[in-house]
Design an enzyme around this catalytic site. Sequence first.
Site, PDB file in Angstrom:
ATOM      1  N   ASP A 133       6.506  12.094  13.449  1.00 16.17           N
ATOM      2  CA  ASP A 133       5.095  11.732  13.506  1.00 16.17           C
ATOM      3  C   ASP A 133       4.340  12.893  12.879  1.00 16.17           C
ATOM      4  O   ASP A 133       4.206  13.964  13.479  1.00 16.17           O
ATOM      5  CB  ASP A 133       4.660  11.525  14.950  1.00 16.17           C
ATOM      6  CG  ASP A 133       3.190  11.142  15.097  1.00 16.17           C
ATOM      7  OD1 ASP A 133       2.450  11.234  14.088  1.00 16.17           O
ATOM      8  OD2 ASP A 133       2.773  10.772  16.206  1.00 16.17           O
ATOM      9  N   ASN A 136       4.252  10.609   2.151  1.00 17.64           N
ATOM     10  CA  ASN A 136       3.729   9.259   1.980  1.00 17.64           C
ATOM     11  C   ASN A 136       2.917   8.759   3.181  1.00 17.64           C
ATOM     12  O   ASN A 136       2.018   7.949   3.019  1.00 17.64           O
ATOM     13  CB  ASN A 136       4.892   8.288   1.722  1.00 17.64           C
ATOM     14  CG  ASN A 136       4.480   6.838   1.817  1.00 17.64           C
ATOM     15  OD1 ASN A 136       3.797   6.305   0.949  1.00 17.64           O
ATOM     16  ND2 ASN A 136       4.880   6.184   2.914  1.00 17.64           N
ATOM     17  N   TYR A 164     -11.799   8.126   4.572  1.00 19.93           N
ATOM     18  CA  TYR A 164     -10.557   8.052   3.797  1.00 19.93           C
ATOM     19  C   TYR A 164     -10.670   8.816   2.489  1.00 19.93           C
ATOM     20  O   TYR A 164      -9.784   9.606   2.127  1.00 19.93           O
ATOM     21  CB  TYR A 164     -10.210   6.591   3.528  1.00 19.93           C
ATOM     22  CG  TYR A 164      -8.974   6.408   2.673  1.00 19.93           C
ATOM     23  CD1 TYR A 164      -7.709   6.646   3.199  1.00 19.93           C
ATOM     24  CD2 TYR A 164      -9.079   6.004   1.344  1.00 19.93           C
ATOM     25  CE1 TYR A 164      -6.573   6.488   2.413  1.00 19.93           C
ATOM     26  CE2 TYR A 164      -7.953   5.836   0.555  1.00 19.93           C
ATOM     27  CZ  TYR A 164      -6.705   6.074   1.094  1.00 19.93           C
ATOM     28  OH  TYR A 164      -5.574   5.918   0.317  1.00 19.93           O
ATOM     29  N   LYS A 215      -8.440  12.151   1.124  1.00 16.85           N
ATOM     30  CA  LYS A 215      -7.616  12.196  -0.087  1.00 16.85           C
ATOM     31  C   LYS A 215      -8.116  13.263  -1.064  1.00 16.85           C
ATOM     32  O   LYS A 215      -7.315  13.871  -1.788  1.00 16.85           O
ATOM     33  CB  LYS A 215      -7.581  10.817  -0.752  1.00 16.85           C
ATOM     34  CG  LYS A 215      -6.775   9.788   0.038  1.00 16.85           C
ATOM     35  CD  LYS A 215      -5.330  10.233   0.257  1.00 16.85           C
ATOM     36  CE  LYS A 215      -4.500   9.177   0.941  1.00 16.85           C
ATOM     37  NZ  LYS A 215      -3.101   9.603   1.168  1.00 16.85           N
ATOM     38  N   THR A 271      -0.867  -4.349   0.908  1.00 18.07           N
ATOM     39  CA  THR A 271      -0.042  -3.951   2.054  1.00 18.07           C
ATOM     40  C   THR A 271      -0.861  -4.114   3.328  1.00 18.07           C
ATOM     41  O   THR A 271      -2.059  -4.410   3.298  1.00 18.07           O
ATOM     42  CB  THR A 271       0.410  -2.476   1.939  1.00 18.07           C
ATOM     43  OG1 THR A 271      -0.760  -1.635   2.046  1.00 18.07           O
ATOM     44  CG2 THR A 271       1.119  -2.199   0.627  1.00 18.07           C
TER      45      THR A 271
END
Length: 245
Positions: free
Chosen positions: A59, A86, A163, A167, A198
């Site tokens: 984790d 990833n 988000y 990144k 996804t």
Amino acid sequence: MKSVLITGANKSIGFETARQLLQQGYHVYLGSRTLENGLKAAEQLKSEGLTEVETLQIDVSDSASVKAARAELGNKINVLDVLINNAGMSGGMPQAALEASSEAFRRVFDTNVFGVVDVTQAFIDLLRNSPAPRIVNVSSSQGSLTLANDPANKYYRHKGSVYQSSKAALNMYTIQLAYELRDTPFKVNAVDPGFVATDFNNHRGTGTVQEAGTRIAKYAMLNADGPTGTFVSEEHNPETGEIPW
């Protein structure tokens, strides 16, 4: 046989990347937040005849879990050839800059940034033992400051302050990491898999996991002449792949 650790590899893009690297002759350590999900994913790959796969429970948002995973892998191998960071999370929507809570930022950064830092630092010694180590940080074109501020960008109106900030921070960490390892055999790159359908985006994406896996695997398998310290998105730039930070 070269070895690779992929975090968040029990499903979606990570799982497909594992499949493609197995097909290329790599031994894959399939990182999964829960052991059960990781074992199921590994069994699926084995049922396809891809047997060089083992599950590693990790984790990335839990530093104790990262340390335990490093100890477990260290009992099996002395050399790790590739690390693919990833594992990631979107944080859900909406993410308005004036409304998203600082707790939402912390939760996403724990996985998308701090998790990458912890994992990279934990496994760097095993990577240093490889003659041709590779680190791939799975990023997003959404983390490009230039594109986020460009009205001509097709995703210009797709805003997500949490988000996208995570990144962008990951991209800067990639730059710093590549710089520190510039005089070594390491290749360190940030790779955007594209807007892929996804669970991550409720299958709103237009790309496939196969395309995404190919893009990531390509930078995991770079030869000695390959680039380092780059930010690539073949979705935005099919010719060279490179996009602005």
